[in-house]
Design a protein around this motif. Sequence first.
Motif, PDB file in Angstrom:
ATOM      1  N   GLY A 143      -4.258   9.612  -8.728  1.00 14.34           N
ATOM      2  CA  GLY A 143      -3.420  10.632  -9.370  1.00 14.34           C
ATOM      3  C   GLY A 143      -1.953  10.243  -9.389  1.00 14.34           C
ATOM      4  O   GLY A 143      -1.251  10.429 -10.399  1.00 14.34           O
ATOM      5  N   ILE A 144      -1.464   9.671  -8.290  1.00 12.08           N
ATOM      6  CA  ILE A 144      -0.058   9.239  -8.228  1.00 12.08           C
ATOM      7  C   ILE A 144       0.200   8.142  -9.259  1.00 12.08           C
ATOM      8  O   ILE A 144       1.193   8.181  -9.998  1.00 12.08           O
ATOM      9  N   LEU A 145      -0.690   7.159  -9.333  1.00 10.88           N
ATOM     10  CA  LEU A 145      -0.534   6.074 -10.304  1.00 10.88           C
ATOM     11  C   LEU A 145      -0.612   6.607 -11.730  1.00 10.88           C
ATOM     12  O   LEU A 145       0.147   6.162 -12.610  1.00 10.88           O
ATOM     13  N   PHE A 146      -1.512   7.550 -11.965  1.00 11.55           N
ATOM     14  CA  PHE A 146      -1.650   8.140 -13.300  1.00 11.55           C
ATOM     15  C   PHE A 146      -0.352   8.823 -13.732  1.00 11.55           C
ATOM     16  O   PHE A 146       0.106   8.658 -14.873  1.00 11.55           O
ATOM     17  N   VAL A 147       0.241   9.581 -12.826  1.00 10.38           N
ATOM     18  CA  VAL A 147       1.494  10.286 -13.141  1.00 10.38           C
ATOM     19  C   VAL A 147       2.620   9.293 -13.424  1.00 10.38           C
ATOM     20  O   VAL A 147       3.350   9.427 -14.411  1.00 10.38           O
ATOM     21  N   PHE A 148       2.761   8.272 -12.556  1.00 13.62           N
ATOM     22  CA  PHE A 148       3.832   7.293 -12.746  1.00 13.62           C
ATOM     23  C   PHE A 148       3.650   6.514 -14.046  1.00 13.62           C
ATOM     24  O   PHE A 148       4.624   6.246 -14.760  1.00 13.62           O
ATOM     25  N   LYS A 149       2.411   6.132 -14.353  1.00 16.69           N
ATOM     26  CA  LYS A 149       2.155   5.354 -15.557  1.00 16.69           C
ATOM     27  C   LYS A 149       2.432   6.152 -16.823  1.00 16.69           C
ATOM     28  O   LYS A 149       3.013   5.651 -17.776  1.00 16.69           O
ATOM     29  N   ASN A 150       1.994   7.385 -16.842  1.00 21.55           N
ATOM     30  CA  ASN A 150       2.080   8.184 -18.061  1.00 21.55           C
ATOM     31  C   ASN A 150       3.415   8.896 -18.235  1.00 21.55           C
ATOM     32  O   ASN A 150       3.926   8.986 -19.351  1.00 21.55           O
ATOM     33  N   LEU A 151       3.996   9.394 -17.149  1.00 24.51           N
ATOM     34  CA  LEU A 151       5.219  10.188 -17.273  1.00 24.51           C
ATOM     35  C   LEU A 151       6.495   9.367 -17.092  1.00 24.51           C
ATOM     36  O   LEU A 151       7.508   9.654 -17.719  1.00 24.51           O
ATOM     37  N   ILE A 152       6.440   8.351 -16.254  1.00 24.08           N
ATOM     38  CA  ILE A 152       7.654   7.577 -15.973  1.00 24.08           C
ATOM     39  C   ILE A 152       7.679   6.266 -16.759  1.00 24.08           C
ATOM     40  O   ILE A 152       8.665   5.949 -17.425  1.00 24.08           O
ATOM     41  N   GLN A 153       6.583   5.501 -16.694  1.00 23.67           N
ATOM     42  CA  GLN A 153       6.541   4.239 -17.423  1.00 23.67           C
ATOM     43  C   GLN A 153       6.116   4.415 -18.882  1.00 23.67           C
ATOM     44  O   GLN A 153       6.100   3.452 -19.651  1.00 23.67           O
ATOM     45  N   LYS A 154       5.737   5.634 -19.257  1.00 25.01           N
ATOM     46  CA  LYS A 154       5.368   5.962 -20.639  1.00 25.01           C
ATOM     47  C   LYS A 154       4.214   5.102 -21.161  1.00 25.01           C
ATOM     48  O   LYS A 154       4.200   4.654 -22.304  1.00 25.01           O
ATOM     49  N   VAL A 155       3.245   4.835 -20.302  1.00 27.89           N
ATOM     50  CA  VAL A 155       2.050   4.101 -20.702  1.00 27.89           C
ATOM     51  C   VAL A 155       0.924   5.100 -20.914  1.00 27.89           C
ATOM     52  O   VAL A 155       0.616   5.892 -20.024  1.00 27.89           O
ATOM     53  N   GLY A 203      -5.946  -2.652   4.835  1.00 29.07           N
ATOM     54  CA  GLY A 203      -4.710  -1.897   4.626  1.00 29.07           C
ATOM     55  C   GLY A 203      -3.707  -2.661   3.781  1.00 29.07           C
ATOM     56  O   GLY A 203      -3.051  -2.089   2.892  1.00 29.07           O
ATOM     57  N   ILE A 204      -3.593  -3.974   4.018  1.00 32.39           N
ATOM     58  CA  ILE A 204      -2.658  -4.800   3.248  1.00 32.39           C
ATOM     59  C   ILE A 204      -3.082  -4.870   1.780  1.00 32.39           C
ATOM     60  O   ILE A 204      -2.248  -4.762   0.871  1.00 32.39           O
ATOM     61  N   VAL A 205      -4.383  -5.037   1.535  1.00 27.34           N
ATOM     62  CA  VAL A 205      -4.887  -5.078   0.156  1.00 27.34           C
ATOM     63  C   VAL A 205      -4.605  -3.755  -0.553  1.00 27.34           C
ATOM     64  O   VAL A 205      -4.233  -3.744  -1.735  1.00 27.34           O
ATOM     65  N   ASN A 206      -4.753  -2.639   0.140  1.00 30.01           N
ATOM     66  CA  ASN A 206      -4.445  -1.330  -0.462  1.00 30.01           C
ATOM     67  C   ASN A 206      -2.990  -1.265  -0.910  1.00 30.01           C
ATOM     68  O   ASN A 206      -2.685  -0.787  -2.013  1.00 30.01           O
ATOM     69  N   VAL A 207      -2.091  -1.754  -0.065  1.00 32.25           N
ATOM     70  CA  VAL A 207      -0.657  -1.730  -0.400  1.00 32.25           C
ATOM     71  C   VAL A 207      -0.374  -2.660  -1.581  1.00 32.25           C
ATOM     72  O   VAL A 207       0.344  -2.301  -2.523  1.00 32.25           O
ATOM     73  N   ILE A 208      -0.947  -3.873  -1.537  1.00 33.28           N
ATOM     74  CA  ILE A 208      -0.728  -4.836  -2.627  1.00 33.28           C
ATOM     75  C   ILE A 208      -1.254  -4.277  -3.950  1.00 33.28           C
ATOM     76  O   ILE A 208      -0.578  -4.340  -4.979  1.00 33.28           O
ATOM     77  N   ALA A 209      -2.471  -3.729  -3.929  1.00 35.89           N
ATOM     78  CA  ALA A 209      -3.087  -3.213  -5.153  1.00 35.89           C
ATOM     79  C   ALA A 209      -2.265  -2.078  -5.747  1.00 35.89           C
ATOM     80  O   ALA A 209      -2.042  -2.034  -6.967  1.00 35.89           O
ATOM     81  N   PHE A 210      -1.785  -1.181  -4.904  1.00 41.28           N
ATOM     82  CA  PHE A 210      -0.991  -0.046  -5.380  1.00 41.28           C
ATOM     83  C   PHE A 210       0.276  -0.526  -6.088  1.00 41.28           C
ATOM     84  O   PHE A 210       0.624  -0.065  -7.174  1.00 41.28           O
ATOM     85  N   ASN A 211       0.957  -1.479  -5.450  1.00 42.49           N
ATOM     86  CA  ASN A 211       2.206  -1.983  -6.028  1.00 42.49           C
ATOM     87  C   ASN A 211       1.970  -2.905  -7.217  1.00 42.49           C
ATOM     88  O   ASN A 211       2.766  -2.917  -8.163  1.00 42.49           O
ATOM     89  N   MET A 212       0.887  -3.677  -7.197  1.00 46.71           N
ATOM     90  CA  MET A 212       0.556  -4.516  -8.343  1.00 46.71           C
ATOM     91  C   MET A 212       0.330  -3.680  -9.584  1.00 46.71           C
ATOM     92  O   MET A 212       0.742  -4.043 -10.682  1.00 46.71           O
ATOM     93  N   TYR A 213      -0.341  -2.547  -9.410  1.00 44.94           N
ATOM     94  CA  TYR A 213      -0.624  -1.714 -10.577  1.00 44.94           C
ATOM     95  C   TYR A 213       0.660  -1.134 -11.174  1.00 44.94           C
ATOM     96  O   TYR A 213       0.773  -0.982 -12.379  1.00 44.94           O
ATOM     97  N   LEU A 214       1.610  -0.839 -10.312  1.00 44.22           N
ATOM     98  CA  LEU A 214       2.891  -0.324 -10.813  1.00 44.22           C
ATOM     99  C   LEU A 214       3.733  -1.416 -11.459  1.00 44.22           C
ATOM    100  O   LEU A 214       4.525  -1.155 -12.352  1.00 44.22           O
ATOM    101  N   LEU A 215       3.564  -2.670 -10.995  1.00 39.44           N
ATOM    102  CA  LEU A 215       4.394  -3.776 -11.465  1.00 39.44           C
ATOM    103  C   LEU A 215       3.794  -4.530 -12.641  1.00 39.44           C
ATOM    104  O   LEU A 215       4.465  -5.395 -13.206  1.00 39.44           O
ATOM    105  N   ASN A 216       2.545  -4.242 -13.007  1.00 36.94           N
ATOM    106  CA  ASN A 216       1.912  -5.058 -14.043  1.00 36.94           C
ATOM    107  C   ASN A 216       2.662  -4.955 -15.362  1.00 36.94           C
ATOM    108  O   ASN A 216       3.174  -3.912 -15.739  1.00 36.94           O
ATOM    109  N   GLY A 217       2.729  -6.104 -16.030  1.00 39.24           N
ATOM    110  CA  GLY A 217       3.438  -6.181 -17.311  1.00 39.24           C
ATOM    111  C   GLY A 217       2.787  -7.192 -18.222  1.00 39.24           C
ATOM    112  O   GLY A 217       1.573  -7.338 -18.251  1.00 39.24           O
ATOM    113  N   LYS A 218       3.616  -7.966 -18.941  1.00 38.49           N
ATOM    114  CA  LYS A 218       3.086  -8.925 -19.899  1.00 38.49           C
ATOM    115  C   LYS A 218       2.516 -10.161 -19.209  1.00 38.49           C
ATOM    116  O   LYS A 218       1.522 -10.721 -19.643  1.00 38.49           O
ATOM    117  N   ASN A 219       3.171 -10.624 -18.151  1.00 38.32           N
ATOM    118  CA  ASN A 219       2.711 -11.829 -17.458  1.00 38.32           C
ATOM    119  C   ASN A 219       2.187 -11.447 -16.077  1.00 38.32           C
ATOM    120  O   ASN A 219       2.948 -11.368 -15.120  1.00 38.32           O
TER     121      ASN A 219
END
Length: 264
Positions: A143-155, A203-219
Amino acid sequence: MKKCNNCGSMMNKDAKFCTDCGTAFEGVTPSHSADIKVETSSASNNTQTSQVVQNVSNAVKSVEYDKVAQGYWNYFLTTLKKPSSSFLVTDRTNGWIQFVLLAFLNSLVSVFILAGIPGSETGIGMFFKFFFVQLVINVAGIGILFVFKNLIQKVNAPFNVVTSQYGGLLSFNIVLLLIVLISSLISPIAMISIIMIGLILIGIVNVIAFNMYLLNGKNNSKLDNFYVTVLANAVVLIIIAIIARIGMEMMIDMLPYMFNQYLY
């Protein structure tokens, strides 16, 4: 005697048909037995048709289940080998399978670890408590990722698609949880080092995955390198910490002997 109305022939009183022309006398229903046969045949045909429909339905369900299982397996292997490939996922099913499986394995691990601790509460009730809590945590993260992607990053990313894409970044945790589960089944005490390494890496993979999803872009290939680099460093640091701890315990055990040797 009675007379046939069709040909006028005289027949016995008990006769049901005219033996000359075959005409049935009044009150006789010659088609009764035929109707019974027709009804029996119809019922038999209906039963056979119902059985065929059931068989076809079962076959379709089997194909659907096989298709879903094969789809998830391909999704799991692809995202395990290359985590950033999950950003290309558009299906709405595999993510939920992933998170249910993660919650299931997490709950099993928790119950088996508790089983090795005297006096701890275990059982099916505790398993479902862990399972429910884990699902709530997973849905909250999505839910947090969904909100950030759609409302803040406009994806424009539907909730189910976010689930599948984010879930793909957690495929490595399935492997880690299986290792931890096997270790806890062998002995939570004897395998404590492997269990601790596995839990920390999860726990480390959870943190990496969460931040990777927020940082994903063209490359996203750089994110794959980031993912692998952080994991590799984490593994090295944890192994060093465990070796250092074992070394310190050995030194502490040897101190009385060394002290006695020095005095005497």
